[in-house]
Motif scaffolding. Structure first.
Motif, short mmCIF file in Angstrom:
data_model
loop_
_atom_site.label_atom_id
_atom_site.label_comp_id
_atom_site.label_asym_id
_atom_site.label_seq_id
_atom_site.Cartn_x
_atom_site.Cartn_y
_atom_site.Cartn_z
N THR A 177 -1.17 -3.31 -5.04
CA THR A 177 0.11 -2.91 -4.46
C THR A 177 1.22 -3.75 -5.07
O THR A 177 1.10 -4.98 -5.15
CB THR A 177 0.12 -3.08 -2.93
OG1 THR A 177 -0.90 -2.26 -2.36
CG2 THR A 177 1.47 -2.68 -2.34
N GLU A 251 1.18 -4.95 2.92
CA GLU A 251 2.47 -4.92 3.60
C GLU A 251 2.64 -6.11 4.56
O GLU A 251 3.75 -6.59 4.78
CB GLU A 251 2.64 -3.60 4.37
CG GLU A 251 2.79 -2.38 3.48
CD GLU A 251 1.48 -1.94 2.82
OE1 GLU A 251 0.41 -2.40 3.28
OE2 GLU A 251 1.53 -1.15 1.86
N GLU A 252 1.53 -6.57 5.11
CA GLU A 252 1.61 -7.66 6.08
C GLU A 252 1.92 -9.01 5.42
O GLU A 252 2.21 -9.98 6.13
CB GLU A 252 0.32 -7.73 6.87
CG GLU A 252 0.08 -6.53 7.77
CD GLU A 252 -1.18 -6.66 8.60
OE1 GLU A 252 -1.36 -7.71 9.24
OE2 GLU A 252 -1.99 -5.71 8.60
N GLU A 254 4.35 -9.23 3.03
CA GLU A 254 5.71 -9.17 2.48
C GLU A 254 6.60 -10.28 3.06
O GLU A 254 7.35 -10.94 2.33
CB GLU A 254 6.35 -7.80 2.77
CG GLU A 254 5.74 -6.64 2.00
CD GLU A 254 6.19 -6.59 0.55
OE1 GLU A 254 6.89 -7.51 0.09
OE2 GLU A 254 5.83 -5.61 -0.12
#
Length: 293
Positions: A177, A251-252, A254
Motif C-alpha cells: 500500500t 491505513e492504521e 498513517e
C-alpha cells in the motif's frame, strides 16, 4: 567496485571506439519524484504510472500513450502493444552505470518500434539522452496493483495460457500500500512480517544525521510494538525500514507515520555538529545499512 568501467563498441570496420561508462550514483536526481522512482525500482512489486513525453518527441512519434511499469514479463525493457501503447519496465538489469540513460534508451527504442514488434535495446546505450531529457517532469501518479493484468492486451486476456502465466506471476506479488502520510512511503506484508519503508528525499548525510539524532532521543520507532529494523541505501538516498505487527492494516499506520514525518522534518532543520550520543547512534545506524543498486 570501480565507479568507472571501460566498454568497447564497433565504430567502423577495423576500428573500435572506446566508450567510457561513468557510474551515476543518483540516476533519478533532478526528477520531481526521485524518491518514488527509487521506490518503484527497488521496493514495489507491481505498480504503474503514466509518463508524459517531451512535446517535440511526442509530436514526432504520434503522441503515444506511455506507461511506467515496475516490471514487465521476463524483465524486458519495454513493450509496444498492437494499438501503439508503450510500457516501460523499471525493474530490469542495468546495462550501464546510469539507469536513467538505460531507461531513456529503452523508451527511445520503443518509439522507433512498430506496434506489436519487439523492442531491441543496445547492450550499452553510450552517451545520449536520459529520462530527464525525454520526459515532462512532474509528480508520478502511482497506481499500486495486486495483479500483473496490465501486462496483457484486452484481446489476449481470455487466452487460457495467458491466464495461467498471469496467475504464476501474480503469486509473487506481496500486499503493498502506498502511504499518504509521506511521499514514497510504502506499507507491505511479506510472509508473516509487515513493514513500512520510506525513501527519504534528502541528501544522504543530512538524512543520516537526522536519523541519528532521532535515534539518540529514542524517537525512531513508529509506535507501540514497532521496531526500527535498519535502512537501505538505494540510488543515493536512504530508505529506513520499520518492522510492524502483522494484524493492523496499512491505513492504521498513517497517523504514526505522519507523526514520525513531523519529527523527522523538525529534526532535519537542526544545524550544528552531532553530540556524543548522536554520533554513537550514527555509527550504529551505519552498521545496520545495506546498499541497493
Amino acid at each position: 567496485m570501480s565507479k568507472r568501467r571501460k566498454h568497447e563498441r564497433s565504430a567502423s570496420p577495423g576500428k573500435r571506439e572506446k566508450i567510457r561508462d561513468v557510474y551515476v550514483p543518483r540516476p533519478f536526481a533532478g526528477l520531481a519524484d526521485e524518491p518514488d522512482w527509487i521506490a518503484l525500482r527497488e521496493l514495489v512489486p507491481a505498480a504503474t504510472a503514466p509518463l508524459v513525453l517531451d512535446p517535440e518527441l511526442a509530436a514526432a512519434h504520434g503522441d503515444p500513450q506511455v506507461t511506467l511499469a515496475t516490471v514487465l514479463p521476463m524483465a524486458v525493457p519495454a513493450i509496444v502493444r498492437a494499438e501503439g501503447q508503450i510500457l516501460l519496465g523499471l525493474q530490469r538489469h542495468a546495462q550501464s552505470g546510469d539507469i536513467s540513460r538505460d531507461l531513456a534508451a529503452a523508451l527511445l527504442s520503443a518509439l522507433e518500434t512498430e506496434p506489436g514488434g519487439t523492442v531491441a535495446v543496445p547492450p550499452l546505450p553510450g552517451p545520449g539522452p536520459r529520462l530527464q531529457d525525454v520526459l515532462v517532469d512532474g509528480a508520478l501518479e502511482v497506481s499500486v496493483r495486486d495483479s500483473f493484468a496490465f501486462w496483457v492486451a484486452p484481446d489476449a486476456a481470455a487466452d487460457p495460457a495467458v491466464q495461467a502465466s498471469l496467475e504464476r506471476a501474480d503469486a509473487s506479488i506481496y500486499p503493498t500500500t502506498r502511504m499518504s502520510a509521506a511521499t514514497a512511503a510504502y506499507w507491505c506484508r511479506v510472509g508473516e512480517k509487515a513493514h513500512v519503508r520510506w525513501v527519504l528525499p534528502d541528501e544522504e548525510d543530512r538524512a543520516l544525521d537526522t536519523l541519528a539524532r532521532l535515534s539518540a532521543a529514542g524517537e525512531l520507532p513508529l509506535g507501540t510494538g514497532t521496531r526500527f529494523a535498519g535502512m537501505f541505501r538505494a540510488h543515493g538516498l536512504l530508505v529506513p525500514v520499520w518492522d510492524l505487527p502483522v494484524q493492523p492494516s496499512a491505513e492504521e499506520w498513517e497517523g504514526s507515520l505522519a507523526e514520525f514525518a513531523k519529527r523527522y522534518a523538525e529534526t532535519l532543520a537542526e544545524s550544528g555538529p552531532l553530540d556524543a550520543a548522536a554520533r554513537r547512534a550514527r555509527q550504529g545506524l551505519l552498521g545496520r545499512q545495506l546498499t541497493l543498486r
